[in-house]
Design a protein around this motif. Structure first.
Motif, PDB file in Angstrom:
ATOM      1  N   LYS A  46     -32.511 -15.599  -6.670  1.00  0.00           N
ATOM      2  CA  LYS A  46     -31.346 -16.211  -6.043  1.00  0.00           C
ATOM      3  C   LYS A  46     -30.957 -15.457  -4.770  1.00  0.00           C
ATOM      4  O   LYS A  46     -30.616 -16.072  -3.741  1.00  0.00           O
ATOM      5  CB  LYS A  46     -30.167 -16.215  -7.025  1.00  0.00           C
ATOM      6  N   THR A  47     -31.013 -14.136  -4.838  1.00  0.00           N
ATOM      7  CA  THR A  47     -30.640 -13.330  -3.672  1.00  0.00           C
ATOM      8  C   THR A  47     -31.631 -13.532  -2.534  1.00  0.00           C
ATOM      9  O   THR A  47     -31.240 -13.670  -1.363  1.00  0.00           O
ATOM     10  CB  THR A  47     -30.559 -11.848  -4.060  1.00  0.00           C
ATOM     11  N   ALA A  48     -32.928 -13.560  -2.854  1.00  0.00           N
ATOM     12  CA  ALA A  48     -33.941 -13.799  -1.820  1.00  0.00           C
ATOM     13  C   ALA A  48     -33.745 -15.167  -1.184  1.00  0.00           C
ATOM     14  O   ALA A  48     -33.835 -15.319   0.044  1.00  0.00           O
ATOM     15  CB  ALA A  48     -35.341 -13.682  -2.424  1.00  0.00           C
ATOM     16  N   ASN A  49     -33.456 -16.175  -2.007  1.00  0.00           N
ATOM     17  CA  ASN A  49     -33.215 -17.518  -1.464  1.00  0.00           C
ATOM     18  C   ASN A  49     -31.958 -17.550  -0.602  1.00  0.00           C
ATOM     19  O   ASN A  49     -31.915 -18.228   0.436  1.00  0.00           O
ATOM     20  CB  ASN A  49     -33.097 -18.524  -2.605  1.00  0.00           C
ATOM     21  N   LEU A  50     -30.924 -16.818  -1.010  1.00  0.00           N
ATOM     22  CA  LEU A  50     -29.706 -16.716  -0.200  1.00  0.00           C
ATOM     23  C   LEU A  50     -30.014 -16.101   1.163  1.00  0.00           C
ATOM     24  O   LEU A  50     -29.561 -16.597   2.204  1.00  0.00           O
ATOM     25  CB  LEU A  50     -28.666 -15.866  -0.938  1.00  0.00           C
ATOM     26  N   LEU A  51     -30.790 -15.023   1.157  1.00  0.00           N
ATOM     27  CA  LEU A  51     -31.104 -14.343   2.416  1.00  0.00           C
ATOM     28  C   LEU A  51     -31.875 -15.249   3.363  1.00  0.00           C
ATOM     29  O   LEU A  51     -31.586 -15.303   4.563  1.00  0.00           O
ATOM     30  CB  LEU A  51     -31.898 -13.073   2.133  1.00  0.00           C
ATOM     31  N   ILE A  52     -32.857 -15.963   2.827  1.00  0.00           N
ATOM     32  CA  ILE A  52     -33.718 -16.782   3.677  1.00  0.00           C
ATOM     33  C   ILE A  52     -33.069 -18.118   4.016  1.00  0.00           C
ATOM     34  O   ILE A  52     -32.946 -18.489   5.196  1.00  0.00           O
ATOM     35  CB  ILE A  52     -35.085 -16.988   2.997  1.00  0.00           C
ATOM     36  N   ASP A  53     -32.657 -18.864   2.987  1.00  0.00           N
ATOM     37  CA  ASP A  53     -32.143 -20.213   3.216  1.00  0.00           C
ATOM     38  C   ASP A  53     -30.672 -20.224   3.633  1.00  0.00           C
ATOM     39  O   ASP A  53     -30.252 -21.105   4.392  1.00  0.00           O
ATOM     40  CB  ASP A  53     -32.312 -21.063   1.945  1.00  0.00           C
ATOM     41  N   GLY A  54     -29.913 -19.261   3.134  1.00  0.00           N
ATOM     42  CA  GLY A  54     -28.491 -19.234   3.456  1.00  0.00           C
ATOM     43  C   GLY A  54     -28.163 -18.483   4.728  1.00  0.00           C
ATOM     44  O   GLY A  54     -27.352 -18.936   5.544  1.00  0.00           O
ATOM     45  N   LEU A  55     -28.805 -17.326   4.913  1.00  0.00           N
ATOM     46  CA  LEU A  55     -28.476 -16.478   6.060  1.00  0.00           C
ATOM     47  C   LEU A  55     -29.527 -16.555   7.164  1.00  0.00           C
ATOM     48  O   LEU A  55     -29.326 -15.991   8.240  1.00  0.00           O
ATOM     49  CB  LEU A  55     -28.308 -15.018   5.606  1.00  0.00           C
ATOM     50  N   GLY A  56     -30.643 -17.215   6.890  1.00  0.00           N
ATOM     51  CA  GLY A  56     -31.673 -17.367   7.916  1.00  0.00           C
ATOM     52  C   GLY A  56     -32.430 -16.104   8.235  1.00  0.00           C
ATOM     53  O   GLY A  56     -32.932 -15.939   9.352  1.00  0.00           O
ATOM     54  N   LEU A  57     -32.549 -15.203   7.262  1.00  0.00           N
ATOM     55  CA  LEU A  57     -33.231 -13.939   7.498  1.00  0.00           C
ATOM     56  C   LEU A  57     -34.662 -13.995   6.988  1.00  0.00           C
ATOM     57  O   LEU A  57     -35.039 -14.878   6.221  1.00  0.00           O
ATOM     58  CB  LEU A  57     -32.471 -12.793   6.819  1.00  0.00           C
ATOM     59  N   GLY A  58     -35.458 -13.010   7.400  1.00  0.00           N
ATOM     60  CA  GLY A  58     -36.842 -12.942   6.962  1.00  0.00           C
ATOM     61  C   GLY A  58     -37.470 -11.632   7.386  1.00  0.00           C
ATOM     62  O   GLY A  58     -36.765 -10.672   7.732  1.00  0.00           O
ATOM     63  N   VAL A  59     -38.789 -11.596   7.374  1.00  0.00           N
ATOM     64  CA  VAL A  59     -39.518 -10.378   7.710  1.00  0.00           C
ATOM     65  C   VAL A  59     -39.124  -9.912   9.111  1.00  0.00           C
ATOM     66  O   VAL A  59     -39.093 -10.700  10.058  1.00  0.00           O
ATOM     67  CB  VAL A  59     -41.039 -10.627   7.634  1.00  0.00           C
ATOM     68  N   GLY A  60     -38.794  -8.639   9.211  1.00  0.00           N
ATOM     69  CA  GLY A  60     -38.372  -8.072  10.484  1.00  0.00           C
ATOM     70  C   GLY A  60     -36.874  -7.885  10.604  1.00  0.00           C
ATOM     71  O   GLY A  60     -36.402  -7.175  11.487  1.00  0.00           O
ATOM     72  N   ASP A  61     -36.114  -8.530   9.699  1.00  0.00           N
ATOM     73  CA  ASP A  61     -34.654  -8.398   9.723  1.00  0.00           C
ATOM     74  C   ASP A  61     -34.202  -7.270   8.797  1.00  0.00           C
ATOM     75  O   ASP A  61     -34.939  -6.827   7.909  1.00  0.00           O
ATOM     76  CB  ASP A  61     -33.998  -9.714   9.303  1.00  0.00           C
ATOM     77  N   ASN A  62     -32.946  -6.829   9.008  1.00  0.00           N
ATOM     78  CA  ASN A  62     -32.371  -5.723   8.237  1.00  0.00           C
ATOM     79  C   ASN A  62     -31.056  -6.138   7.605  1.00  0.00           C
ATOM     80  O   ASN A  62     -30.284  -6.895   8.205  1.00  0.00           O
ATOM     81  CB  ASN A  62     -32.066  -4.515   9.135  1.00  0.00           C
ATOM     82  N   ILE A  63     -30.779  -5.604   6.415  1.00  0.00           N
ATOM     83  CA  ILE A  63     -29.442  -5.708   5.840  1.00  0.00           C
ATOM     84  C   ILE A  63     -28.960  -4.308   5.469  1.00  0.00           C
ATOM     85  O   ILE A  63     -29.765  -3.428   5.175  1.00  0.00           O
ATOM     86  CB  ILE A  63     -29.389  -6.617   4.595  1.00  0.00           C
ATOM     87  N   ALA A  64     -27.657  -4.127   5.492  1.00  0.00           N
ATOM     88  CA  ALA A  64     -27.051  -2.900   4.978  1.00  0.00           C
ATOM     89  C   ALA A  64     -26.567  -3.165   3.559  1.00  0.00           C
ATOM     90  O   ALA A  64     -25.958  -4.201   3.293  1.00  0.00           O
ATOM     91  CB  ALA A  64     -25.889  -2.468   5.862  1.00  0.00           C
ATOM     92  N   VAL A  65     -26.837  -2.239   2.665  1.00  0.00           N
ATOM     93  CA  VAL A  65     -26.371  -2.343   1.276  1.00  0.00           C
ATOM     94  C   VAL A  65     -25.481  -1.140   1.021  1.00  0.00           C
ATOM     95  O   VAL A  65     -25.943  -0.047   0.691  1.00  0.00           O
ATOM     96  CB  VAL A  65     -27.546  -2.393   0.290  1.00  0.00           C
ATOM     97  N   LEU A  66     -24.181  -1.348   1.217  1.00  0.00           N
ATOM     98  CA  LEU A  66     -23.187  -0.275   1.059  1.00  0.00           C
ATOM     99  C   LEU A  66     -22.541  -0.430  -0.306  1.00  0.00           C
ATOM    100  O   LEU A  66     -21.376  -0.825  -0.439  1.00  0.00           O
ATOM    101  CB  LEU A  66     -22.146  -0.344   2.173  1.00  0.00           C
ATOM    102  N   LEU A  67     -23.318  -0.142  -1.337  1.00  0.00           N
ATOM    103  CA  LEU A  67     -22.883  -0.364  -2.710  1.00  0.00           C
ATOM    104  C   LEU A  67     -23.282   0.820  -3.577  1.00  0.00           C
ATOM    105  O   LEU A  67     -24.318   1.449  -3.348  1.00  0.00           O
ATOM    106  CB  LEU A  67     -23.532  -1.640  -3.276  1.00  0.00           C
ATOM    107  N   PRO A  68     -22.503   1.118  -4.605  1.00  0.00           N
ATOM    108  CA  PRO A  68     -22.879   2.184  -5.546  1.00  0.00           C
ATOM    109  C   PRO A  68     -23.955   1.694  -6.500  1.00  0.00           C
ATOM    110  O   PRO A  68     -24.281   0.493  -6.517  1.00  0.00           O
ATOM    111  CB  PRO A  68     -21.564   2.449  -6.283  1.00  0.00           C
ATOM    112  N   PRO A  69     -24.527   2.568  -7.307  1.00  0.00           N
ATOM    113  CA  PRO A  69     -25.469   2.118  -8.332  1.00  0.00           C
ATOM    114  C   PRO A  69     -24.818   1.058  -9.235  1.00  0.00           C
ATOM    115  O   PRO A  69     -23.708   1.258  -9.739  1.00  0.00           O
ATOM    116  CB  PRO A  69     -25.774   3.392  -9.124  1.00  0.00           C
TER     117      PRO A  69
END
Length: 241
Positions: A46-69
């Motif tokens: 679901k997260t991968a589909n959100l990134l690609i289909d929802g946010l338009g991201l793919g290979v070469g793009d970056n996200i920040a993950v500012l989250l605890p374990p």
């Protein structure tokens, strides 16, 4: 050793999709969430589909993950890996294409130059936040709109997995994780109880167990009095506390 993060997750799911792969405890809230391999894989897809289909991201793009374990952090990091998006897990603000954070870190995230901003309360039962900070959308609300299966192109071992000051390919992450697993004494089939205060780095609580075929009992705000009985009830073979 698998050469990409998605391959390592796929191996874990194939071995036994129904047994717990990641079990989450928070002794401050009483939360316990158990994710089988199949369930975690659904969140990753679901997260991968959100990134690609929802946010338009793919290979070469970056996200920040500012989250605890957290189990949701695992889903986001592994989802990015499946989508070919590099995850910046550091604290130094960098330009990124999207950012994931929690309310406790929302103010800190303002220093990051980014497009989309997603937030999660890391709440029991993956409940959405009642109120959102301005400019954010709720990750758990958004991600539920996307499919349980991801059919994106295979990731190459030389594709970037981690971004930030120290960039790493998928192959480099897997090699480093395998070495770290050996240092921690983790092997195939182990079930590891991990105190997030003692081992907060994803290399320890996520990548190393995944690389060698171990499952995790991830404990936040661990009550020392509960460590032994929890280890017994969860059939832990290794304690990292």
């Amino acid at each position: 050793m698998q050469t990409t993060i998605p391959q390592a997750l796929a191996d874990a799911v194939r071995r036994d999709p129904t047994t717990p792969l990641l079990t989450w405890y928070d002794d401050a809230t009483g939360d316990r969430t158990e994710l089988s391999g199949a369930t975690l894989d659904n969140w990753v897809s679901k997260t991968a589909n959100l990134l690609i289909d929802g946010l338009g991201l793919g290979v070469g793009d970056n996200i920040a993950v500012l989250l605890p374990p957290h189990w949701q952090t695992a889903a986001i990091v592994l989802g990015a890996a499946a989508a070919g998006v590099a995850a910046d897990l550091g604290d130094d603000p960098q330009p990124v294409d999207a950012l994931f954070t929690a309310p406790s870190r929302a103010e800190r995230s303002a220093a990051w130059a980014t497009g989309d901003r997603l937030i999660t309360g890391l709440l029991p039962l993956a409940m959405p936040l009642r109120e959102l900070p301005p400019g954010f959308v709720d990750y758990v609300t958004e991600v539920r709109n996307y499919g349980d299966h991801f059919r994106g192109a295979p990731i190459d071992q030389d594709d970037r997995a981690l971004a930030g000051p120290v960039e790493m390919s998928h192959l480099a992450v897997m090699r480093t994780a395998t070495v770290r697993a050996a240092e921690l004494g983790i092997g195939a089939g182990d079930r590891i109880l991990i105190d997030t205060r003692a081992y907060p780095e994803p290399e320890d609580w996520l990548f190393a167990p995944l690389a060698v075929g171990a499952s995790v009992i991830l404990c936040a705000n661990l009550d020392p009095a509960k460590t032994k009985p929890r280890a017994e009830s969860e059939k832990a073979t290794i304690l990292l506390t």
